[in-house]
Design a protein around this motif. Structure first.
Motif, PDB file in Angstrom:
ATOM      1  N   PHE A 483       0.829  -1.205   0.000  1.00 35.40           N
ATOM      2  CA  PHE A 483       0.000   0.000   0.000  1.00 35.40           C
ATOM      3  C   PHE A 483       0.864   1.256   0.000  1.00 35.40           C
ATOM      4  CE2 PHE A 483      -2.717  -3.220   1.791  1.00 35.40           C
ATOM      5  CZ  PHE A 483      -3.918  -2.986   1.156  1.00 35.40           C
ATOM      6  N   SER A 484       2.144   1.042   0.136  1.00 30.36           N
ATOM      7  CA  SER A 484       3.030   2.182   0.271  1.00 30.36           C
ATOM      8  C   SER A 484       3.357   2.762  -1.092  1.00 30.36           C
ATOM      9  CB  SER A 484       4.300   1.748   0.990  1.00 30.36           C
ATOM     10  OG  SER A 484       5.191   2.820   1.048  1.00 30.36           O
ATOM     11  N   LYS A 485       3.512   4.072  -1.134  1.00 31.60           N
ATOM     12  CA  LYS A 485       3.783   4.705  -2.409  1.00 31.60           C
ATOM     13  C   LYS A 485       5.266   4.807  -2.671  1.00 31.60           C
ATOM     14  CE  LYS A 485      -0.322   7.074  -1.481  1.00 31.60           C
ATOM     15  NZ  LYS A 485      -0.716   8.060  -0.479  1.00 31.60           N
ATOM     16  N   ASN A 486       6.004   4.847  -1.618  1.00 32.08           N
ATOM     17  CA  ASN A 486       7.430   5.071  -1.813  1.00 32.08           C
ATOM     18  C   ASN A 486       8.269   4.206  -0.873  1.00 32.08           C
ATOM     19  OD1 ASN A 486       9.982   6.026  -2.217  1.00 32.08           O
ATOM     20  ND2 ASN A 486       9.340   8.173  -2.302  1.00 32.08           N
ATOM     21  N   PRO A 487       8.595   3.012  -1.309  1.00 35.62           N
ATOM     22  CA  PRO A 487       9.339   2.115  -0.425  1.00 35.62           C
ATOM     23  C   PRO A 487      10.748   2.606  -0.123  1.00 35.62           C
ATOM     24  CG  PRO A 487       9.081   1.141  -2.603  1.00 35.62           C
ATOM     25  CD  PRO A 487       8.259   2.371  -2.599  1.00 35.62           C
ATOM     26  N   PHE A 488      11.347   3.340  -1.038  1.00 36.59           N
ATOM     27  CA  PHE A 488      12.713   3.808  -0.802  1.00 36.59           C
ATOM     28  C   PHE A 488      12.762   4.758   0.378  1.00 36.59           C
ATOM     29  CE2 PHE A 488      12.576   2.729  -5.329  1.00 36.59           C
ATOM     30  CZ  PHE A 488      13.566   1.767  -5.354  1.00 36.59           C
ATOM     31  N   GLU A 489      11.788   5.614   0.376  1.00 38.04           N
ATOM     32  CA  GLU A 489      11.704   6.579   1.462  1.00 38.04           C
ATOM     33  C   GLU A 489      11.525   5.846   2.809  1.00 38.04           C
ATOM     34  OE1 GLU A 489       8.561  10.124   1.846  1.00 38.04           O
ATOM     35  OE2 GLU A 489       7.722   8.134   1.991  1.00 38.04           O
ATOM     36  N   LEU A 490      10.712   4.814   2.767  1.00 35.75           N
ATOM     37  CA  LEU A 490      10.478   4.031   3.976  1.00 35.75           C
ATOM     38  C   LEU A 490      11.752   3.355   4.437  1.00 35.75           C
ATOM     39  CD1 LEU A 490       7.102   2.156   3.645  1.00 35.75           C
ATOM     40  CD2 LEU A 490       7.853   3.642   5.494  1.00 35.75           C
ATOM     41  N   MET A 491      12.447   2.759   3.468  1.00 38.82           N
ATOM     42  CA  MET A 491      13.672   2.043   3.789  1.00 38.82           C
ATOM     43  C   MET A 491      14.657   2.963   4.482  1.00 38.82           C
ATOM     44  SD  MET A 491      15.202  -0.786   3.632  1.00 38.82           S
ATOM     45  CE  MET A 491      14.949  -1.943   2.321  1.00 38.82           C
ATOM     46  N   VAL A 509      12.275  -4.917  15.126  1.00 37.60           N
ATOM     47  CA  VAL A 509      11.096  -4.761  14.266  1.00 37.60           C
ATOM     48  C   VAL A 509      11.439  -3.900  13.064  1.00 37.60           C
ATOM     49  CG1 VAL A 509       8.743  -3.895  14.128  1.00 37.60           C
ATOM     50  CG2 VAL A 509       9.519  -4.996  16.202  1.00 37.60           C
ATOM     51  N   TYR A 510      12.199  -2.854  13.325  1.00 41.81           N
ATOM     52  CA  TYR A 510      12.601  -1.984  12.228  1.00 41.81           C
ATOM     53  C   TYR A 510      13.365  -2.773  11.164  1.00 41.81           C
ATOM     54  CZ  TYR A 510      11.292   2.761  13.523  1.00 41.81           C
ATOM     55  OH  TYR A 510      10.591   3.910  13.751  1.00 41.81           O
ATOM     56  N   ILE A 511      14.298  -3.595  11.621  1.00 44.31           N
ATOM     57  CA  ILE A 511      15.117  -4.342  10.662  1.00 44.31           C
ATOM     58  C   ILE A 511      14.255  -5.339   9.895  1.00 44.31           C
ATOM     59  CG2 ILE A 511      17.051  -5.916  10.434  1.00 44.31           C
ATOM     60  CD1 ILE A 511      18.184  -4.602  12.996  1.00 44.31           C
ATOM     61  N   GLN A 512      13.388  -5.987  10.656  1.00 46.16           N
ATOM     62  CA  GLN A 512      12.523  -6.966   9.995  1.00 46.16           C
ATOM     63  C   GLN A 512      11.652  -6.271   8.943  1.00 46.16           C
ATOM     64  OE1 GLN A 512      12.875 -10.101  10.542  1.00 46.16           O
ATOM     65  NE2 GLN A 512      11.216 -10.880   9.286  1.00 46.16           N
ATOM     66  N   SER A 513      11.163  -5.097   9.290  1.00 44.85           N
ATOM     67  CA  SER A 513      10.333  -4.366   8.337  1.00 44.85           C
ATOM     68  C   SER A 513      11.146  -3.962   7.115  1.00 44.85           C
ATOM     69  CB  SER A 513       9.737  -3.129   8.992  1.00 44.85           C
ATOM     70  OG  SER A 513       8.919  -3.514  10.054  1.00 44.85           O
ATOM     71  N   ALA A 514      12.393  -3.583   7.384  1.00 37.86           N
ATOM     72  CA  ALA A 514      13.254  -3.238   6.256  1.00 37.86           C
ATOM     73  C   ALA A 514      13.414  -4.450   5.344  1.00 37.86           C
ATOM     74  CB  ALA A 514      14.612  -2.765   6.768  1.00 37.86           C
ATOM     75  N   PHE A 515      13.529  -5.608   5.950  1.00 36.97           N
ATOM     76  CA  PHE A 515      13.627  -6.859   5.201  1.00 36.97           C
ATOM     77  C   PHE A 515      12.419  -7.014   4.281  1.00 36.97           C
ATOM     78  CE2 PHE A 515      14.431 -11.705   5.857  1.00 36.97           C
ATOM     79  CZ  PHE A 515      14.822 -11.798   4.535  1.00 36.97           C
ATOM     80  N   LYS A 516      11.251  -6.775   4.859  1.00 40.67           N
ATOM     81  CA  LYS A 516      10.030  -6.929   4.075  1.00 40.67           C
ATOM     82  C   LYS A 516       9.999  -5.945   2.913  1.00 40.67           C
ATOM     83  CE  LYS A 516       7.145  -8.539   7.878  1.00 40.67           C
ATOM     84  NZ  LYS A 516       6.112  -8.129   8.830  1.00 40.67           N
ATOM     85  N   LEU A 518      12.539  -4.601   1.471  1.00 39.51           N
ATOM     86  CA  LEU A 518      13.534  -5.021   0.500  1.00 39.51           C
ATOM     87  C   LEU A 518      13.008  -6.167  -0.352  1.00 39.51           C
ATOM     88  CD1 LEU A 518      16.474  -4.762  -0.484  1.00 39.51           C
ATOM     89  CD2 LEU A 518      17.084  -6.523   1.183  1.00 39.51           C
ATOM     90  N   ALA A 519      12.434  -7.148   0.317  1.00 40.66           N
ATOM     91  CA  ALA A 519      11.922  -8.311  -0.402  1.00 40.66           C
ATOM     92  C   ALA A 519      10.878  -7.881  -1.412  1.00 40.66           C
ATOM     93  CB  ALA A 519      11.335  -9.306   0.579  1.00 40.66           C
ATOM     94  N   SER A 520      10.029  -6.988  -0.978  1.00 33.72           N
ATOM     95  CA  SER A 520       8.971  -6.535  -1.856  1.00 33.72           C
ATOM     96  C   SER A 520       9.545  -5.786  -3.065  1.00 33.72           C
ATOM     97  CB  SER A 520       8.001  -5.669  -1.048  1.00 33.72           C
ATOM     98  OG  SER A 520       7.407  -4.730  -1.852  1.00 33.72           O
ATOM     99  N   PHE A 598      22.619   0.537   0.136  1.00 35.25           N
ATOM    100  CA  PHE A 598      22.187   1.306   1.300  1.00 35.25           C
ATOM    101  C   PHE A 598      21.919   0.379   2.482  1.00 35.25           C
ATOM    102  CE2 PHE A 598      18.601   3.088   3.719  1.00 35.25           C
ATOM    103  CZ  PHE A 598      19.232   4.215   4.216  1.00 35.25           C
ATOM    104  N   VAL A 599      21.192  -0.692   2.182  1.00 28.22           N
ATOM    105  CA  VAL A 599      20.870  -1.656   3.237  1.00 28.22           C
ATOM    106  C   VAL A 599      22.150  -2.253   3.804  1.00 28.22           C
ATOM    107  CG1 VAL A 599      19.820  -3.896   3.684  1.00 28.22           C
ATOM    108  CG2 VAL A 599      18.607  -2.215   2.314  1.00 28.22           C
TER     109      VAL A 599
END
Lengths: 913, 162
Positions: A483-491, A509-516, A518-520, A598-599
């Motif tokens: 649902f996110s418009k800008n995953p880079f910004e989120l990352m 949680v932050y890292i896990q979310s970053a994983f998600k 990235l995967a997406s 970056f990651v």
């Protein structure tokens, strides 16, 4: 020895001297002074001279009571001194005993029995009263049993001074030794007819206490209570009588009509505020069926509300809160005063008013009220602000958000509350954000927006109060990345260096979310590149700058992601979402490479973190990065390796895109219980520990934590089979687990119940276009259904468990335990009372007498029944039961209860007619 | 039922502590501290009631009143009427006033035993047994007489008896 003692006595410092020196001593020197004094006391207390001993004991009791000094070692000295001839010494002994003895552990208490018995029979009223007061403080079952005969005598004493005290002590004795009821109860009841106000007050007070625990047993005494209600003019007595009737009325609805009239009379007549308030409280609590009485009560309440005395205002608000449960009009009528009370300077009054305001919340006005309240919260002090936020959260989430229609509004409101500077309710807000994400599909778009705003706001990072919320937001951003418009910004936000200040739980949680995220991203890139060769966009160059460090990263990326595209891109739900999302974000080879770099740059240091959670998750992500990066950078592409990598990415992405949702409480019941695992015992203990914890959300559902591990996928098919054959149900464990889940890691706890595969989610999970409330309704229905379903298997289940735990008790052990202690008492009371009414008040109610006899007969019948049952149980058990009368009784009590309930109504017909 | 009576001064020093159900000393001290923390944060002329659930468990109420430098605190449950307990507090203070003629903090400090005697005549085992200060004063005076009588024989000279 005698010489030392004599010198000790001569130079003994009295309590006064000790207190004076304590007052004079410089600050900080107190402990030394006390220690020195204690040393003296230890010597003096051994003296054979009662005067020396008593002074020592008095000093010690003083230190114990006011300075928190342990004096359990001196227990025997109290006992010794209690037999002193002088009343003053005796008094000191008794005082120290009353202050320091622990009825359940002090073993010398029994040594007092003889002395107490002697004093209870003394001719001096003050000796008797001293003994009574001591007994009330230290009484244990043994002491109560041994002194019951003396107490019985005192209950009929002609000296009213001691009789009333004996009545007060009887309460303690009954509690400790229920069999005393058989001896004393008749005399106690006789005292209800006393003309002496002291005695009447004591005995009514006694019944007030007794009726709090088990009102039903005292219904047969209703005529006596009624007589007092009508005749008595003593406010103390009347207050207690009103309390008794407040408790009796719910178990005998017919009482209401009869009693409400005298109550109203008292209310109109009395000038005493305390009695008036008690009348009002009685009416709104138990006699609210009578309209005229309610009107009268509310009128009086209004008077209190307008009173200048803050006490009356506070109590009036409390009474309103009681009334509000069934009669909303009462609050609405006084709305203005209630709202005004929110601005009172007294925090108690403010809180009561707030509670009332929240009780008025409905689906129509929730937005207005909440908006007004949050404005009020901004202006209030931090404490009240948090109270307001807490109440809002509690009310809005009630019964699966039943008052919320507009979830978009509520979500942004949650975000607003989280940003309040002093908000300490971050945990609850986080819970609700995630909960809504799982439950309300249609709100996810807005949810992701709210979460994004919070996650990318650098101003929030420094506030530790909000870390919980940020963790939830990060999770939401990762989980609902499509649902996110800008995953880079989120990352970028998820991996920014300042997250290092977070607690490890939030960081992981932050890292896990970053994983998600990235995967997406990788997934959509692969999807795109599968059709077409990745294009090099003009943005890619700046994107690749991402691997630069820190601030430069942020600056460059802000340029690289055109914010305008963010705004014009509307989200494309579900199936379309992924591709839409990728297209919107310019998934090019370079941008992906930039992302990977970056990651890597940001997570590499964390792979050596002290925190295992952080370390492990960082390593996971890095592993993926290392896997993918060569495939993108290598010029000569290896077809098979590429395919393999892409398959893995796809797998990971699939894993993350699998939806998580709420799970029925019953899900746990389907878990196969391994042989030999005794769940029940330990969890019962746990319930005692957790019993007093309040859980903010109404829980008929629990949330299943995300299953992040690949293993789960594999096991889900097996588990399906398991659930089919599962036949063990452990109801306690289910609810406890649900509570546990509610409290801890909603999204963070690794799931052990693999049985709840995606197929088994309740229908609420199914995609559909219903609006949120309908969905919530469905939850409620589901909850009801699950309750119904629960009962059947429980019945089937109950038997084997009981067999295992032997004892031969058929009824539920949990409830038995709770009731056991009160049953002993009420069982005894019922037995005595229903046989007793006949003899004591035979002049008054013949019918009650006959009913009593009838019941007694019935009771015998019951006994036959139970003994019949006993014969079925094996011989050992029966012997045990017969020898333990105590054990027998509670069972009789519980079984007899409904019968007595049915029987007790005819015992008071003269009152009801 | 009344669960406890505490008198403490405005510095938080306890002057009389009586719980009607056994409490270990450490617990007592802790309770006193947490009560004081609440009380000293409250302004004058606000209501005398404090929610005490967090300290004493559900259903517990707390009434306090300030008299000069002393806080009088009563802890009780749903079986008591809040306003009546407030009255009872008045009875206690009146009685102290009569017994010590113009009671002040020092009287309570130096009469550890007597204050307990007075309280015992008003509340017994958590039950209110006397609400008239005159009656209480009468009983307390009788007790004092009784004590002095028995004391005067032996104890005018400590250690004399042997």
């Amino acid at each position: 020895m005698a010489g030392i003692s004599l010198i000790d006595s001569l130079f003994q410092s009295s309590l006064d001297v000790v207190i004076k020196s304590l007052r004079l001593c410089p600050p900080g020197a107190e402990p030394t002074l006390i220690a020195k004094s204690l040393e003296e006391i230890r010597r003096e207390i051994k003296s054979t001279d009662p005067q020396t001993k008593s002074v020592a004991l008095e000093k010690l009791a003083y230190f114990h009571s006011l300075h928190g000094i342990d004096m359990s070692w001196a227990a025997f000295h109290s006992v010794e001194l209690s037999s002193a001839a002088s009343h003053s010494h005796k008094r000191i002994a008794c005082l120290s005993a009353a202050l320091s003895f622990n009825p359940s552990t002090t073993d010398v208490i029994l040594l007092l029995t003889h002395q107490l018995r002697k004093d209870l029979s003394s001719s001096n009223v003050h000796d008797v009263s001293l003994a009574l007061s001591t007994l009330s403080s230290i009484c244990n079952p043994d002491l109560s049993r041994d002194l019951t005969p003396e107490l019985f005598t005192l209950l009929g004493s002609s000296r009213f001074f001691v009789r009333k005290k004996a009545i007060a002590v009887v309460l303690r004795v009954f509690e400790q030794y229920p069999d005393a009821v058989r001896v004393c109860f008749k005399r106690v009841v006789e005292n209800l007819e006393s003309t002496d106000m002291g005695i009447l007050s004591a005995v009514v007070g006694l019944f007030c206490e007794l009726s709090a625990k088990d009102p039903r047993s005292y219904l047969p005494l209703a005529p006596e209570f009624y007589k007092i209600l009508v005749d008595c003019r003593n406010n103390w007595v009347l207050i207690k009588i009103l309390k008794i009737f407040t408790r009796l009325a719910p178990v005998e609805p017919r009482l209401g009509k009869k009693v409400v009239e005298p109550i109203c009379e008292h209310l109109l007549r009395t000038g005493a505020k305390s009695l008036a308030y008690e009348c009002v409280r009685a009416i709104v609590t138990s006699f609210d069926d009578c309209d005229s009485a309610m009107k009268l009560a509310v009128e009086k309440l209004r008077e209190f509300l307008f009173d200048d005395d803050p006490n009356l205002k506070f109590l009036a608000l409390q009474a309103l809160a009681i009334a509000a449960e069934k009669h909303m009009w009462v609050v609405i009528e006084n709305q203005e005063m209630v709202v005004r009370a929110m601005n009172d300077e007294d925090i108690n009054i403010k809180l009561e008013a707030l509670r009332l305001v929240m009780s008025m919340v409905s689906e129509d006005n929730v937005m207005q009220i909440c908006t007004v309240l949050i404005g009020h919260a901004r202006k209030s002090d931090p404490y009240f602000c948090n109270e307001i936020v807490g109440f809002i959260l509690q009310t809005c989430s009630r019964n699966f958000y039943e008052v919320i229609f507009d979830f978009d509004w509520y979500l942004s409101f949650l975000g607003e509350m989280a940003r309040l500077p002093h908000c300490e309710k971050g945990g609850d807000i986080a819970t609700q954000l995630v909960d809504i994400g799982m439950r309300v599909k249609d709100a996810r778009n807005e949810l992701v927006r709210v979460a994004r705003d919070l996650v990318i706001d650098p101003a929030l990072l420094g506030n530790p109060l909000i870390h919980g919320v940020l963790g939830a937001c990060a999770w939401i951003s990762g989980e609902y990345i499509k649902f996110s418009k800008n995953p880079f910004e989120l990352m970028e936000a998820l991996l920014q260096p300042r997250t290092n200040f977070f607690p490890p739980a939030v960081r992981s949680v932050y890292i896990q979310s970053a994983f998600k995220v990235l995967a997406s991203c990788l997934h959509s890139y692969i999807e795109l590149s599968g059709n077409a060769v990745p294009q090099h966009s003009e943005l890619s160059e700046s994107v690749s700058n991402l691997n630069l460090q820190d601030d430069s990263v942020r600056a460059s990326s802000e340029i690289s992601y055109d914010s305008e595209t963010d705004n014009e891109k509307t989200f494309i739900p579900d199936v379309q979402a992924a591709s839409g999302f990728s297209r919107g974000c310019n998934m090019t080879k370079d941008s992906i490479l930039g992302l990977l770099n970056f990651v890597e740059v940001n997570l590499r240091p964390l792979a050596a973190s002290d925190e295992v959670e952080v370390q492990e998750r960082a390593s996971n992500v890095l592993g993926v990065v290392e896997l993918v990066k060569p495939r993108l950078t290598d010029d000569q592409s290896n077809e098979t390796q590429d395919r393999k990598t892409f398959e893995i990415i796809e797998l990971i992405s699939d894993l993350f895109s699998e939806e998580l949702g709420p799970v029925s409480l019953n899900a746990q019941e389907r878990v196969w219980l391994p042989d030999g695992l005794v769940l029940k015992k330990d969890l019962n203990d746990l319930e005692e520990i957790c019993g007093d914890i309040n859980f903010p959300l109404p829980t008929s559902f629990s949330l299943v934590p995300p299953r992040i591990l690949e293993k789960d996928i594999a096991s889900s098919s097996i588990s399906e089979n398991q659930s089919m054959e599962a036949s063990e149900y452990v109801s306690e464990s289910t609810s406890l687990l649900a509570k546990h889940r509610k409290r801890y890691g909603l999204y963070y706890l690794h799931s052990d119940d693999k049985e709840t595969g995606p197929e088994e989610y309740p229908p609420a999970e199914e995609p559909r276009d219903k609006n949120a409330t309908e969905e919530a309704d469905d939850f409620v229905k589901l909850a009801e259904q699950s309750l119904v379903v629960k009962k059947l298997p429980n019945k089937v289940k109950a038997r084997p468990v009981v067999v295992k735990l032997d004892e031969g008790e058929k009824s539920d052990i949990g409830t038995e335990k709770l009731k056991a202690s009160s049953d002993l008492l009420s069982g005894a009371v019922q037995e005595v009372l229903l046989g007793n009414v006949a003899s004591t008040s035979s002049s008054k109610s013949k019918s009650s007498a006959s009913a009593g006899k009838e019941h007694r007969h019935h009771g015998k019948h019951k006994k036959h029944q139970t003994s019949g049952k006993d014969t079925q149980v094996d011989g050992k058990n029966r012997k045990k039961r017969e020898s333990q009368r105590h054990k027998h009784k509670p069972q009789q009590g519980t079984e007899g209860e409904p019968t007595i309930g049915a029987q007790s109504s005819p015992t008071i017909p003269d009152l009801l007619l | 039922m009344i669960r406890g009576v505490i008198i403490m001064n405005d510095k938080g020093k306890p002057r009389l502590v009586k719980f009607y159900e056994f409490q270990p000393v450490e617990k007592q001290q802790e309770l006193i501290r947490s009560i004081y923390k609440i009380l000293c944060s409250r302004a004058d002329n606000v209501s005398n009631f404090v929610k005490a659930d967090s300290i004493f468990g559900p259903d517990a109420r707390l009434v306090y009143k300030t008299f000069a430098t002393l806080y009088f605190v009563f802890i009780f449950d749903a079986s008591e009427n809040e306003l009546a307990v407030l009255d009872l507090m008045q009875v206690l203070v009146e009685t102290l006033d009569k017994c010590f003629s113009n009671v002040c903090e020092l009287d309570v400090v130096f009469n550890f035993k007597k204050v307990h005697t007075i309280l015992d005549e008003i509340i017994l085992g958590g039950q209110v047994i006397e609400t008239s200060s005159t009656e209480v004063v009468k009983a307390v005076e009788e007790i004092s007489k009784l004590e002095n009588k028995s004391n005067s024989i032996i104890s005018s000279i400590p250690g004399w008896q042997r």
